[in-house]
Scaffold this motif. Structure first.
Motif, PDB file in Angstrom:
ATOM      1  N   PRO A 136      37.413 -17.287  58.372  1.00  0.00           N
ATOM      2  CA  PRO A 136      38.440 -16.299  58.732  1.00  0.00           C
ATOM      3  C   PRO A 136      37.865 -15.097  59.477  1.00  0.00           C
ATOM      4  O   PRO A 136      38.513 -14.535  60.357  1.00  0.00           O
ATOM      5  N   MET A 137      36.625 -14.711  59.135  1.00  0.00           N
ATOM      6  CA  MET A 137      36.000 -13.605  59.846  1.00  0.00           C
ATOM      7  C   MET A 137      35.804 -13.981  61.315  1.00  0.00           C
ATOM      8  O   MET A 137      36.044 -13.162  62.209  1.00  0.00           O
ATOM      9  N   PHE A 161      41.722 -13.149  55.906  1.00  0.00           N
ATOM     10  CA  PHE A 161      40.376 -12.714  55.513  1.00  0.00           C
ATOM     11  C   PHE A 161      40.433 -11.803  54.292  1.00  0.00           C
ATOM     12  O   PHE A 161      39.649 -11.949  53.353  1.00  0.00           O
TER      13      PHE A 161
END
Length: 136
Positions: A96-97, A119
């Motif tokens: 997600p980052m 995130f």
């Protein structure tokens, strides 16, 4: 014509030197990776041997009560599961980052906010587990 040949040769040497530098960097990076992998495998092997020794001593011990043995087995299994889970979560955090930073670089506002929320959700789930892992 001589100067052109001399310039061409110096350019060839420069290009050859750059290639040699690139190959040297790749070789250096490869050797660093193999050394790190070798060290990691050594640590894993030592950990495995120590775990087997401790578990063998625990199962063969006559001085420890059965209730205590069961508790220690449960604690050991919980610890192994927690270790595997934290490694998986470390990998899960990176996706997600990466997604929200890619959306930010592409200047896609909707995707950025969506993946930022994902995130934050992953962080909210993983933070207590990482704290528990650090506590144990």
């Amino acid at each position: 014509i001589v100067q052109m040949t001399a310039n061409t040769k110096s350019k060839d040497k420069k290009i050859y030197g750059q290639r040699t530098g690139l190959i040297a960097n790749i070789t250096s990076y490869f050797s660093q990776c193999t050394n790190k992998a070798r060290v990691m495998m050594g640590h894993a092997s030592t950990t495995w041997k120590n775990s087997k020794l401790i578990l063998r001593m625990l199962s063969n011990s006559n001085s420890i009560q059965k209730k205590t043995k069961r508790y220690l087995w449960k604690l050991f299994i919980f610890r192994v599961v927690l270790l595997v889970l934290t490694v998986g979560l470390n990998v899960a955090i990176s996706y997600p980052m990466n997604w929200y930073s890619t959306a930010l670089n592409e200047r896609n506002e909707d995707q950025f906010w969506y993946f930022l929320k994902v995130f934050i959700g992953v962080i909210l789930i993983t933070s207590p587990l990482f704290a528990l892992d650090g506590y144990i």
